[in-house]
Structure formats: structure tokens, C-alpha cells
Design a protein around this motif. Structure first.
Motif, short mmCIF file in Angstrom:
data_model
loop_
_atom_site.label_atom_id
_atom_site.label_comp_id
_atom_site.label_asym_id
_atom_site.label_seq_id
_atom_site.Cartn_x
_atom_site.Cartn_y
_atom_site.Cartn_z
N HIS A 53 -7.36 -6.11 -5.33
CA HIS A 53 -6.69 -5.22 -6.50
C HIS A 53 -7.47 -3.92 -6.88
N VAL A 54 -6.91 -2.81 -7.04
CA VAL A 54 -7.68 -1.58 -7.63
C VAL A 54 -7.15 -1.40 -8.82
N TYR A 55 -8.14 -0.81 -9.80
CA TYR A 55 -7.68 -0.56 -11.23
C TYR A 55 -8.42 0.88 -11.24
N VAL A 56 -7.81 1.83 -12.04
CA VAL A 56 -8.18 3.11 -12.37
C VAL A 56 -7.88 3.91 -13.62
N CYS A 57 -8.96 4.43 -14.29
CA CYS A 57 -8.34 4.92 -15.52
C CYS A 57 -9.34 6.03 -15.66
N GLY A 58 -8.97 7.26 -15.97
CA GLY A 58 -9.60 8.47 -16.29
C GLY A 58 -8.84 9.72 -16.40
N PRO A 59 -9.09 10.87 -16.06
CA PRO A 59 -8.40 12.15 -16.12
C PRO A 59 -7.26 12.05 -15.13
N ALA A 60 -6.04 12.64 -15.58
CA ALA A 60 -4.90 12.41 -14.62
C ALA A 60 -5.13 12.66 -13.18
N GLY A 61 -6.05 14.15 -12.92
CA GLY A 61 -6.00 14.59 -11.59
C GLY A 61 -6.78 13.41 -10.84
N PHE A 62 -7.91 12.96 -11.49
CA PHE A 62 -8.69 11.92 -10.99
C PHE A 62 -7.97 10.50 -10.47
N MET A 63 -6.94 10.30 -11.51
CA MET A 63 -6.39 9.04 -11.20
C MET A 63 -5.36 9.28 -10.18
N ASP A 64 -4.74 10.36 -10.12
CA ASP A 64 -3.75 10.83 -9.16
C ASP A 64 -4.32 10.72 -7.80
N TRP A 65 -5.55 11.23 -7.68
CA TRP A 65 -6.55 10.97 -6.42
C TRP A 65 -6.54 9.75 -5.99
N VAL A 66 -7.21 8.90 -6.81
CA VAL A 66 -7.46 7.48 -6.32
C VAL A 66 -6.25 6.73 -6.08
N ILE A 67 -4.98 6.93 -6.64
CA ILE A 67 -3.89 6.26 -6.34
C ILE A 67 -3.36 6.73 -5.01
N SER A 68 -3.39 8.02 -4.97
CA SER A 68 -2.83 8.62 -3.42
C SER A 68 -3.69 8.01 -2.28
N GLU A 69 -5.02 8.09 -2.62
CA GLU A 69 -5.81 7.43 -1.47
C GLU A 69 -5.66 5.92 -1.32
N ALA A 70 -5.28 5.20 -2.37
CA ALA A 70 -5.17 3.85 -2.08
C ALA A 70 -3.87 3.34 -1.32
N ARG A 71 -2.86 4.42 -1.71
CA ARG A 71 -1.51 4.37 -1.32
C ARG A 71 -1.71 4.72 0.56
N LYS A 72 -2.48 5.59 0.68
CA LYS A 72 -2.76 5.99 1.96
C LYS A 72 -3.54 4.89 2.82
N ALA A 73 -4.38 4.27 2.24
CA ALA A 73 -5.26 3.01 2.70
C ALA A 73 -4.07 1.87 3.01
N GLY A 74 -3.05 1.76 2.43
CA GLY A 74 -2.20 0.63 2.57
C GLY A 74 -1.90 -0.31 1.51
N TYR A 75 -2.54 0.01 0.49
CA TYR A 75 -2.37 -0.76 -0.83
C TYR A 75 -0.97 -0.97 -1.11
N ALA A 76 -0.36 -2.16 -1.67
CA ALA A 76 0.80 -2.25 -2.26
C ALA A 76 0.84 -1.73 -3.48
N GLU A 77 1.90 -1.28 -3.87
CA GLU A 77 1.89 -0.81 -5.53
C GLU A 77 1.56 -1.76 -6.43
N GLU A 78 1.90 -3.02 -6.03
CA GLU A 78 1.64 -4.08 -7.23
C GLU A 78 0.22 -4.36 -7.25
N HIS A 79 -0.51 -3.78 -6.30
CA HIS A 79 -2.22 -4.01 -6.39
C HIS A 79 -2.72 -2.82 -6.77
#
Length: 319
Positions: free
Chosen positions: A191-217
Motif C-alpha cells: 500500500h502507498v500513502y502520500v501527503c504533501g503539496p497538491a502537485g506533489f501528491m498528484d504526481w505520486v498518485i499518477s505514478e502509482a496508477r501507472k505502475a498498476g496500483y489499485a485505487e484502494e491501495h
């Protein structure tokens, strides 16, 4: 139902990095505080009408204090500035009991914690809890500069210091966050957890999705977002109250309702905390929050009235 409010005292105040104050809040009589789990935040009641949420960054096993780290942001809506100016050692402050909208997953076999700037605060509490549970994790702490970053000394001597990696914008490329490498393959229990400035978080979330992480993870907690209040006016019917109000362009639903005597409890006013969540009985919301999941938004049966609007000409709410 209103939350319980505790009157606490600032037992310790330390300034670290650039513009970060770390506060230890305790019961004046030394009584244990209500328990919390990692990821929880508290409402801090500042000057009249000003309530802001801050993540708890201490060890959940320590019932003696609530620990906060607050960055002074002159561009904010006054909360962080008030914290820095009002909460000196010995000052008393009203604090809501902990609420957790960002919990650790109980079925994770490994956790990747990624904090940007002051967004590291909930990650520190998570690291304490995961260590106590003997659950594998790594904590990645990203900042602009080592000299401007808080918590570094504390993390260097923590029980989980070997799990911490720091990444600074102004240091060599080898230590910068290699997100694809950190995320790796999305194994079932990671599971991936992220918190920080909105742009930073959007980057991490986008990359996690690209890597194939399920939304619930992919778990996230925004602490500040830009709210777009533009859009055509619409009508809101408060069914239980028996009142109807017109919401103007640029006006929030909660402000329009207040104009006809319907008071909705609010806190963040940015669609982050979920305090003002209302049920939708009819109509189509225009969701502008970061609190509801995509599935919850698609259901169109809830709305955060501090920031969201309507795509339909009328919304009927269960208030």
C-alpha cells in the motif's frame, strides 16, 4: 452530534527548519489523552470562528501528548499564522478529539510512506505504529533543502531510522526520489500513502496508477487545495428544514444555506476534511472536493457543501 472538545496546554514548543513549529499539547492536569491511531488529525480552535485541522505526528502509544508540526504559510487563510502567534508555551487551546480519515490498511504486508514537506507529519505517526506492529515499511521524506526541513534530528534517532530515506531538491541527483524504483511492482499486499503539496501528491498518485496500483491501495490526505467556486447559479432545497435557497455564482452552498438560517458545521472549507458532508436526495452534484473517492462521487448521493456545486439546476439535500 458535536465533537468532544478538550482544553489542552502547550507543554513544549520547538521551531525547526524554516517556518515549522512543533507543539506538544497535553492535559493541564497530566491526565491521559483520548487514544488515536496513525493518520489521525485534530481540530485546533483558534481565534473566534477559526478552526483548522492538523495531523498528529507523535507516537500513538504515547497517551500523554498530542504532537503537531505546523508550517507557517503567509498565503494560507490564517490558521497557520494564528498557530505560530498564539500557541506559545503555557498557552491553552481547545482541541477536538482525534478523527482519522487517513488510516493505515489492516491488510497491508508492506507500506510505502511518502511525505512532501510538512506532509510528513502523519507519516511519522504511521512509522511509529508500523514499527510497533513489526510491519515492513519505508518512509520517504522529500523537501526543498535540508536546512529548511524539520524533524530530521528526530527521525535520525528514531527506532525506525533505518527505514527512513530523505530526498532534497538542492542535493545531488543520486539521493533524489526515484519514484518508479520506490513504487516497484504493485504486489498484492503493498500500500502507498502520500501527503504533501497538491502537485506533489498528484504526481505520486499518477505514478502509482501507472505502475498498476489499485485505487484502494493508494491512500492520500490533502492538507490544502485550491477551490474553484465558479459556475452558474442553482437552487438548493433543504428538505428536512423546508427551505429553498438560490446559490449564486461564486457562492458556496454552505454560505447560501447560512443566509436562510441553516447552519452546517464546517472546518477546512476546501473539501478536504469531510465535516460538511450532506446526503443528496435529488439532482447531480458537481464534485470539487478531494475527500470523496471517485466511486463515491459517481454515486452522486453525497456532497461536500463547502466547495462543491451542482450540474443540475436543482439539488435536494437531506438537511
Amino acid at each position: 452530534m458535536s465533537e468532544q472538545v478538550l482544553n489542552l496546554v502547550v507543554r513544549k514548543r520547538v521551531e525547526q527548519g524554516e517556518g515549522v513549529v512543533i507543539l506538544d499539547l497535553a492535559d493541564p492536569a497530566g491526565k491521559p489523552l483520548p487514544a488515536f491511531e496513525a493518520g489521525a488529525h485534530v481540530d485546533i480552535h483558534l481565534k473566534a470562528g477559526l478552526v483548522r485541522q492538523y495531523s498528529l505526528c507523535g507516537d500513538p502509544a504515547n497517551a500523554a501528548v498530542y504532537r503537531l508540526g505546523v508550517l507557517r504559510d503567509p498565503a494560507s487563510r490564517g490558521g497557520s499564522v494564528a498557530v505560530h502567534e498564539q500557541l506559545t508555551e503555557g498557552a491553552c487551546v481547545d482541541v477536538g478529539t482525534p478523527r482519522n480519515l487517513f488510516p493505515l490498511s489492516c491488510d497491508a504486508t508492506r507500506s510505502i510512506l511518502i511525505g512532501g514537506g510538512i506532509g510528513v507529519t502523519p507519516m511519522i505517526a504511521m512509522a511509529h505504529q508500523l514499527t510497533a506492529q513489526d510491519s515492513p515499511f519505508e518512509l520517504h521524506y522529500c523537501g526543498r533543502s535540508r536546512s529548511r526541513t524539520a524533524f530530521l534530528d528526530e527521525l535520525a534517532v528514531a527506532d525506525f531510522a533505518a527505514c527512513v530515506r530523505t530526498h532534497f531538491d538542492d542535493e545531488d541527483d543520486a539521493q533524489k526520489l526515484d519514484l518508479p524504483a520506490v513504487l516497484g511492482q504493485p504486489d498484492a499486499g503493498v500500500h502507498v500513502y502520500v501527503c504533501g503539496p497538491a502537485g506533489f501528491m498528484d504526481w505520486v498518485i499518477s505514478e502509482a496508477r501507472k505502475a498498476g496500483y489499485a485505487e484502494e491501495h493508494i491512500h492520500r490526505e490533502y492538507f490544502q487545495v485550491e477551490v474553484d467556486a465558479s459556475g452558474a447559479g442553482f437552487e438548493v432545497v433543504a428538505q428536512r428544514s423546508g427551505k429553498t435557497v438560490q446559490v449564486a455564482d461564486g457562492q458556496s452552498i454552505v454560505d447560501a444555506l447560512a443566509g436562510v438560517g441553516i447552519k452546517i458545521e464546517i472546518s477546512c472549507e476546501q473539501g478536504v476534511c469531510g465535516t460538511c458532508l450532506c446526503d443528496v436526495l435529488e439532482g447531480e452534484p458537481d464534485h470539487r472536493d478531494v475527500y470523496l473517492t471517485d466511486d463515491e462521487k459517481a454515486a452522486n448521493d453525497q456532497i461536500l457543501v463547502c466547495c462543491s456545486r451542482a450540474k443540475s439546476q436543482k439539488l435536494v439535500l437531506d438537511i
